[in-house]
Design a protein around this motif. Structure first.
Motif, mmCIF file in Angstrom:
data_model
loop_
_atom_site.group_PDB
_atom_site.id
_atom_site.type_symbol
_atom_site.label_atom_id
_atom_site.label_comp_id
_atom_site.label_asym_id
_atom_site.label_seq_id
_atom_site.Cartn_x
_atom_site.Cartn_y
_atom_site.Cartn_z
ATOM 1 N N CYS A 130 0.799 -1.103 0.091
ATOM 2 C CA CYS A 130 0.101 0.231 0.099
ATOM 3 C C CYS A 130 0.910 1.186 0.083
ATOM 4 O O CYS A 130 1.316 1.732 1.035
ATOM 5 C CB CYS A 130 -0.946 -0.032 1.147
ATOM 6 S SG CYS A 130 -2.358 -1.148 1.143
ATOM 7 N N ASN A 132 0.242 3.742 -2.382
ATOM 8 C CA ASN A 132 -0.165 4.803 -3.248
ATOM 9 C C ASN A 132 -1.401 5.401 -2.411
ATOM 10 O O ASN A 132 -2.561 4.819 -2.442
ATOM 11 C CB ASN A 132 -1.127 3.955 -4.355
ATOM 12 C CG ASN A 132 -1.530 5.023 -5.503
ATOM 13 O OD1 ASN A 132 -1.407 6.307 -5.385
ATOM 14 N ND2 ASN A 132 -2.207 4.311 -6.344
ATOM 15 N N ARG A 286 -8.279 1.522 -2.205
ATOM 16 C CA ARG A 286 -7.227 1.737 -3.238
ATOM 17 C C ARG A 286 -6.747 0.284 -3.917
ATOM 18 O O ARG A 286 -6.506 0.117 -5.091
ATOM 19 C CB ARG A 286 -5.955 2.325 -2.658
ATOM 20 C CG ARG A 286 -6.233 3.606 -1.996
ATOM 21 C CD ARG A 286 -6.357 4.673 -3.060
ATOM 22 N NE ARG A 286 -5.343 4.968 -4.040
ATOM 23 C CZ ARG A 286 -5.312 5.951 -4.678
ATOM 24 N NH1 ARG A 286 -6.383 6.508 -4.838
ATOM 25 N NH2 ARG A 286 -4.396 6.001 -5.613
ATOM 26 N N LEU A 287 -6.716 -0.679 -3.114
ATOM 27 C CA LEU A 287 -6.406 -2.032 -3.682
ATOM 28 C C LEU A 287 -7.387 -2.338 -4.625
ATOM 29 O O LEU A 287 -7.129 -3.180 -5.549
ATOM 30 C CB LEU A 287 -6.029 -3.021 -2.543
ATOM 31 C CG LEU A 287 -4.907 -2.912 -1.601
ATOM 32 C CD1 LEU A 287 -5.069 -3.785 -0.590
ATOM 33 C CD2 LEU A 287 -3.671 -3.135 -2.234
ATOM 34 N N LEU A 288 -8.630 -2.002 -4.554
ATOM 35 C CA LEU A 288 -9.696 -2.527 -5.358
ATOM 36 C C LEU A 288 -9.895 -1.340 -6.496
ATOM 37 O O LEU A 288 -10.829 -1.683 -7.301
ATOM 38 C CB LEU A 288 -10.953 -2.711 -4.563
ATOM 39 C CG LEU A 288 -11.226 -3.639 -3.472
ATOM 40 C CD1 LEU A 288 -12.477 -3.472 -2.642
ATOM 41 C CD2 LEU A 288 -11.118 -5.180 -3.940
ATOM 42 N N GLY A 289 -9.040 -0.271 -6.449
ATOM 43 C CA GLY A 289 -9.420 0.539 -7.531
ATOM 44 C C GLY A 289 -10.318 1.560 -7.442
ATOM 45 O O GLY A 289 -10.906 2.193 -8.472
ATOM 46 N N HIS A 290 -10.939 1.951 -6.185
ATOM 47 C CA HIS A 290 -12.120 2.850 -5.911
ATOM 48 C C HIS A 290 -11.488 4.267 -6.062
ATOM 49 O O HIS A 290 -10.340 4.384 -5.703
ATOM 50 C CB HIS A 290 -12.498 2.641 -4.527
ATOM 51 C CG HIS A 290 -13.107 1.509 -4.383
ATOM 52 N ND1 HIS A 290 -13.827 0.981 -3.049
ATOM 53 C CD2 HIS A 290 -13.680 0.614 -5.281
ATOM 54 C CE1 HIS A 290 -14.507 -0.120 -3.192
ATOM 55 N NE2 HIS A 290 -14.250 -0.752 -4.748
ATOM 56 N N ASP A 291 -12.369 5.042 -6.631
ATOM 57 C CA ASP A 291 -11.702 6.466 -6.803
ATOM 58 C C ASP A 291 -11.673 6.972 -5.338
ATOM 59 O O ASP A 291 -12.661 6.744 -4.257
ATOM 60 C CB ASP A 291 -12.650 7.304 -7.713
ATOM 61 C CG ASP A 291 -14.078 7.361 -7.563
ATOM 62 O OD1 ASP A 291 -14.545 7.378 -6.575
ATOM 63 O OD2 ASP A 291 -14.611 7.680 -8.782
ATOM 64 N N ASP A 292 -11.499 8.482 -5.026
ATOM 65 C CA ASP A 292 -11.597 9.242 -3.824
ATOM 66 C C ASP A 292 -13.034 9.311 -3.424
ATOM 67 O O ASP A 292 -13.510 9.469 -1.961
ATOM 68 C CB ASP A 292 -10.883 10.462 -3.798
ATOM 69 C CG ASP A 292 -9.228 10.101 -3.868
ATOM 70 O OD1 ASP A 292 -8.821 9.285 -3.499
ATOM 71 O OD2 ASP A 292 -8.597 11.195 -3.970
ATOM 72 N N SER A 295 -14.388 6.197 -1.857
ATOM 73 C CA SER A 295 -13.623 5.920 -0.626
ATOM 74 C C SER A 295 -14.298 6.772 0.496
ATOM 75 O O SER A 295 -14.526 6.231 1.698
ATOM 76 C CB SER A 295 -12.157 6.125 -0.935
ATOM 77 O OG SER A 295 -11.622 5.169 -1.523
#
Length: 339
Positions: A130, A132, A286-292, A295
């Protein structure tokens, strides 16, 4: 595999004489997914002290992920040494190679004594990591929503304007929490062992300064510990002058039995592994590719989970720690093999 005990699935010790690395990786539980945990670098007195701290951190991470409804397990990595003196690229890469031997069962993130740049270095030798995005603002957001839930349960209103919050710690989480609280017109008093850091945050957001020795006994609606753990002890508990405790620190209670004493004194405690779960929710995103935006919406739900814990504790006449732990254990049991 352990589901409701303090035992860990796996504990491994690593060393690398060439770089001076001495480290421990604890995988507490992987029922729900790979174990995510912080890489903490600290000058422990020895392996026994380091292991004890790592086991506490790893167990808390398991409970946090399970109670927050995430698809992650709990773990921790401990590097024994002074980060200001002993940290080096070679040492971090050696630690990365050590993590790689676990085949993806452990995912590292920064913790006390390490930063995002350090995790990037570790990531040159292992994946996934993690590295990023900064979870601190999301940890603070989850704490904010936990504070709101606590105020609503304690006094019938979650209104932050005019509420007094004592923030212990002006680091990443404490500074972001102060910003969020002041944006909603809360009255914030703040303290940090590094006085200059506390003064900077106080001046930037319009908070009031207090000495680190006095912050625990500050008259306030909410006490928000956002530094190292074991803040509530047999010695400090009688000094508390708050109605709610909700903060970003891990292992706030020095002993589990102190939850009973807090309840007897009418102090509502948001269990630390839920109150500070926002950062972990963000990291999973973040690991799943969600945007802010996604999140943020998920982190804001932490307050609802904490409110449910308060309600269950009152209904079943148990402590909030027991209520939150029961929720976590039930989810782990439901996902265990053969359930």
């Amino acid at each position: 595999m352990p589901k409701t005990t303090d035992e860990a699935e796996q504990v491994v010790f690593g060393s690398d004489p060439a770089t001076g690395l001495r480290s421990i990786i604890i995988i507490h539980d992987t029922t729900l997914g790979p174990a995510l945990g912080g890489v903490r670098m600290w000058p422990y007195a020895g392996e026994a002290e380091a292991l004890a701290d790592g086991l506490r951190l790893a167990r808390a991470m398991t409970l946090k992920a399970a109670a927050a409804g995430l698809g992650l397990g709990g773990g921790a990595a401990i590097v024994i040494g002074d980060p200001a003196r002993d940290k080096s690229e070679a040492l971090l890469r050696a630690h990365g190679r050590f993590i790689a031997t676990l085949g993806g069962r452990f995912i590292p993130v920064n913790d006390v004594g390490t930063g995002q740049a350090d995790i990037e270095v570790i990531g040159r030798e292992t994946a996934p990591v993690c590295d990023n995005g900064d979870p601190s603002p999301y940890t603070a957001l989850g704490v904010l929503e936990s504070i709101r839930a606590g105020l609503r349960a304690a006094r019938g209103s979650g209104e932050l304007a005019g509420a007094t919050v004592a923030v212990q710690g002006a680091g990443n989480v404490g500074s972001h929490l102060t910003r969020l609280l002041r944006a909603e017109s809360a009255d914030v008093v703040i303290a940090d062992l590094v006085g200059e850091r506390a003064r900077d945050v106080a001046e930037r957001y319009g908070a009031r300064l207090m000495s680190p020795q006095d912050i625990v006994s500050a008259p306030c609606d909410v006490f928000a510990p956002c530094a190292l753990g074991e803040v509530v002890t047999e010695e400090t508990l009688p000094r508390l002058r708050c109605r709610v405790i909700a903060g970003g620190a891990n292992n706030v209670l020095a002993e589990p039995g102190l939850a009973d004493e807090l309840a007897r004194r009418g102090i509502l405690y948001a269990p630390d592994f839920l109150a500070n779960a926002g950062g972990l929710v963000y990291l999973e995103g973040r690991l799943l590719g969600h945007d802010d935006a996604r999140s943020t919406a998920r982190v804001e739900r932490v307050g609802g989970i904490v409110a449910g814990v308060f309600e269950r504790a009152g209904r079943e006449h148990i402590t909030t720690v027991e209520a939150a732990t029961a929720i976590a254990h039930a989810r782990l049991a439901a996902h265990s093999p053969g359930s």
